[in-house]
Design a protein around this motif. Structure first.
Motif, short mmCIF file in Angstrom:
data_model
loop_
_atom_site.label_atom_id
_atom_site.label_comp_id
_atom_site.label_asym_id
_atom_site.label_seq_id
_atom_site.Cartn_x
_atom_site.Cartn_y
_atom_site.Cartn_z
N HIS A 243 0.85 -1.19 0.00
CA HIS A 243 0.00 0.00 0.00
C HIS A 243 0.89 1.24 0.00
CE1 HIS A 243 -3.59 -2.35 0.53
NE2 HIS A 243 -3.13 -2.90 1.65
N PRO A 244 0.70 2.16 -0.97
CA PRO A 244 1.53 3.36 -1.03
C PRO A 244 0.94 4.53 -0.24
CG PRO A 244 0.19 3.24 -3.00
CD PRO A 244 -0.15 2.02 -2.17
N TYR A 245 1.83 5.28 0.37
CA TYR A 245 1.50 6.53 1.04
C TYR A 245 2.48 7.57 0.51
CZ TYR A 245 -0.78 3.30 4.32
OH TYR A 245 -1.55 2.30 4.88
N PHE A 246 1.97 8.70 0.06
CA PHE A 246 2.78 9.70 -0.62
C PHE A 246 3.05 10.88 0.32
CE2 PHE A 246 0.24 7.35 -3.60
CZ PHE A 246 1.20 6.89 -4.49
N PHE A 247 4.23 11.48 0.18
CA PHE A 247 4.59 12.56 1.10
C PHE A 247 5.38 13.66 0.40
CE2 PHE A 247 7.85 9.21 1.56
CZ PHE A 247 8.99 9.91 1.22
N ALA A 248 5.32 14.83 1.01
CA ALA A 248 6.17 15.96 0.60
C ALA A 248 6.58 16.70 1.85
CB ALA A 248 5.43 16.89 -0.35
N LEU A 249 7.89 16.85 2.02
CA LEU A 249 8.47 17.59 3.14
C LEU A 249 9.20 18.79 2.58
CD1 LEU A 249 9.42 17.81 6.18
CD2 LEU A 249 11.43 16.49 5.46
N ASN A 250 8.94 19.95 3.15
CA ASN A 250 9.57 21.20 2.71
C ASN A 250 9.99 21.99 3.94
OD1 ASN A 250 8.62 24.32 2.40
ND2 ASN A 250 9.73 23.67 0.57
N VAL A 251 11.28 22.37 4.01
CA VAL A 251 11.77 23.10 5.17
C VAL A 251 12.69 24.23 4.73
CG1 VAL A 251 11.64 21.10 6.70
CG2 VAL A 251 13.78 21.59 5.48
N ASP A 252 12.83 25.24 5.59
CA ASP A 252 13.86 26.25 5.39
C ASP A 252 14.50 26.58 6.73
OD1 ASP A 252 12.71 28.93 6.45
OD2 ASP A 252 11.11 28.18 5.17
N ALA A 253 15.72 27.11 6.65
CA ALA A 253 16.50 27.39 7.85
C ALA A 253 17.48 28.51 7.54
CB ALA A 253 17.25 26.13 8.30
N LYS A 268 11.84 10.64 8.78
CA LYS A 268 11.70 9.35 9.47
C LYS A 268 11.04 9.49 10.83
CE LYS A 268 15.12 6.65 7.00
NZ LYS A 268 16.25 5.70 7.10
N ASP A 269 11.30 10.58 11.54
CA ASP A 269 10.61 10.81 12.81
C ASP A 269 9.10 10.93 12.60
OD1 ASP A 269 12.97 10.73 14.23
OD2 ASP A 269 13.14 12.92 14.46
N ILE A 270 8.72 11.65 11.57
CA ILE A 270 7.30 11.83 11.28
C ILE A 270 6.66 10.51 10.85
CG2 ILE A 270 5.64 12.92 9.71
CD1 ILE A 270 7.54 15.38 9.71
N LEU A 271 7.33 9.79 9.96
CA LEU A 271 6.78 8.51 9.52
C LEU A 271 6.64 7.54 10.68
CD1 LEU A 271 8.64 7.97 6.11
CD2 LEU A 271 6.26 8.66 6.46
N LYS A 272 7.60 7.54 11.60
CA LYS A 272 7.51 6.65 12.76
C LYS A 272 6.35 7.04 13.65
CE LYS A 272 12.39 5.34 12.86
NZ LYS A 272 13.71 5.52 13.53
N GLN A 273 6.10 8.34 13.80
CA GLN A 273 4.94 8.76 14.59
C GLN A 273 3.65 8.22 14.00
OE1 GLN A 273 4.58 12.71 16.31
NE2 GLN A 273 2.50 12.92 15.51
N TYR A 274 3.59 8.16 12.67
CA TYR A 274 2.39 7.66 12.01
C TYR A 274 2.35 6.13 11.93
CZ TYR A 274 0.93 12.32 10.50
OH TYR A 274 0.49 13.62 10.47
N GLY A 275 3.34 5.47 12.54
CA GLY A 275 3.30 4.01 12.61
C GLY A 275 3.95 3.28 11.47
N PHE A 276 4.72 4.00 10.65
CA PHE A 276 5.40 3.36 9.52
C PHE A 276 6.72 2.72 9.97
CE2 PHE A 276 2.73 6.51 7.37
CZ PHE A 276 2.16 5.72 6.37
N MET A 277 7.29 1.98 9.03
CA MET A 277 8.63 1.40 9.11
C MET A 277 8.69 0.16 10.01
SD MET A 277 10.74 5.02 9.19
CE MET A 277 12.15 4.45 8.26
N GLU A 278 7.53 -0.35 10.42
CA GLU A 278 7.47 -1.58 11.20
C GLU A 278 6.70 -2.69 10.48
OE1 GLU A 278 5.93 -0.69 15.02
OE2 GLU A 278 7.56 0.67 15.56
N GLY A 279 6.24 -2.39 9.26
CA GLY A 279 5.50 -3.38 8.49
C GLY A 279 4.10 -3.67 8.99
N LYS A 280 3.54 -2.72 9.73
CA LYS A 280 2.22 -2.95 10.35
C LYS A 280 1.10 -2.13 9.71
CE LYS A 280 4.30 -4.04 14.83
NZ LYS A 280 4.41 -3.64 16.27
N LYS A 281 1.42 -1.29 8.73
CA LYS A 281 0.39 -0.46 8.13
C LYS A 281 -0.45 -1.25 7.14
CE LYS A 281 0.12 3.50 8.57
NZ LYS A 281 -0.69 4.30 9.50
#
Length: 281
Positions: A243-253, A268-281
């Protein structure tokens, strides 16, 4: 010619990449902490394709603020290069021109200063390789493709001025919403390019991580805004259980900030908060 599709029936309507609408968006201010702890400002959007829903931090910036695409343009440059035959495939080598280049911090760009294949150049985001691809495509052909795609056109037509730097010099600008729409259309082979010899190749070289739990595909970008601030992008998708989930991250500093590690950590911090990267989605 290999790119005759630019004309006639298929493209009476210019493609727009805008992705979200008020009816399918959840604003998620809980993500602010990741931007704050990394001392950046920005926006993030995630599209759950199965549910047709967006989760977005900083909605106004996501939809309404446009920035130079920087090296995320290598996605489009690759597509056009392949479609027109200026790139013969992911293994096509462009010889190093012998110029030793350095990054803004002074470090030698050793990954750039050698002969590179298209796939290698994409992975290390080698600007000289893709500048040569753009020159081989040519200004008129590049402009026709951008017009056909409606690329970076939220606030007016994207004009190709200098063929080998227009994606880096703030002469064209794109929103995070448009960026997410672009990668979504690419994933589903909905762009006006051939599937096997163009879109599939670009998807293959965008794959950055592939393991038992997930596949992560993206292209990053890093450049300076008109006022000298550092600007960073990461756009792409994550797949879990097909299952695909699409993202766009934009930052300035502020100027001098090293966004290279910050971008991927944020993502990766954001994706982990949403429960990704553990194969459970």
């Amino acid at each position: 010619m290999r790119y005759l599709f630019i004309s006639c029936v298929c493209f009476l309507v210019v493609m727009m990449f805008a992705a979200c609408s008020p009816n399918n968006v959840t604003v998620d201010d809980s993500l602010k902490k990741y931007f704050d702890e990394n001392h950046v400002t920005g926006t993030f959007g995630l599209f759950d394709n199965g549910q047709g829903q967006f989760s977005i931090y900083n909605l106004s910036r996501f939809k309404d603020s446009a920035y130079l695409p920087a090296s995320t343009f290598k996605i489009v440059n690759s597509l056009i290069g392949l479609e027109t035959g200026k790139i013969s495939g992911q293994h096509m080598v462009i010889k190093w021109d012998g110029v030793t280049r350095k990054f803004p911090g002074g470090d030698t760009a050793s990954a750039w200063n050698k002969d590179l294949t298209m796939e290698e150049a994409f992975k290390v985001s080698a600007v000289p390789y893709y500048q040569e691809v753009a020159r081989r495509i040519g200004k008129d052909t590049m402009q026709r493709f951008l017009d056909t795609l409606g690329y970076a056109s939220r606030y007016g037509r994207a004009i190709v001025r200098k063929i080998d730097s227009f994606w880096l010099d703030n002469s064209i600008k794109i929103t995070a919403d448009e960026q997410l729409g672009l990668v979504k259309k690419l994933y589903f082979d909905q762009l006006p390019f051939r599937k096997k010899t163009t879109q599939d190749i670009v998807k293959q070289i965008m794959l950055q991580e592939d393991n038992a739990n997930y596949k992560l595909s993206y292209k990053s970008g890093w450049a300076n805004t008109e006022n000298g601030d550092e600007l960073g992008w990461i756009i792409g998708w994550i797949e879990e259980n097909k299952h695909p989930y699409f993202f766009a991250l934009n930052v300035d500093a502020p100027p001098g900030t090293n966004l290279q590690p910050i971008r991927i950590k944020l993502l990766k911090d954001i994706l982990k908060q949403y429960g990704f990267m553990e194969g459970k989605k």
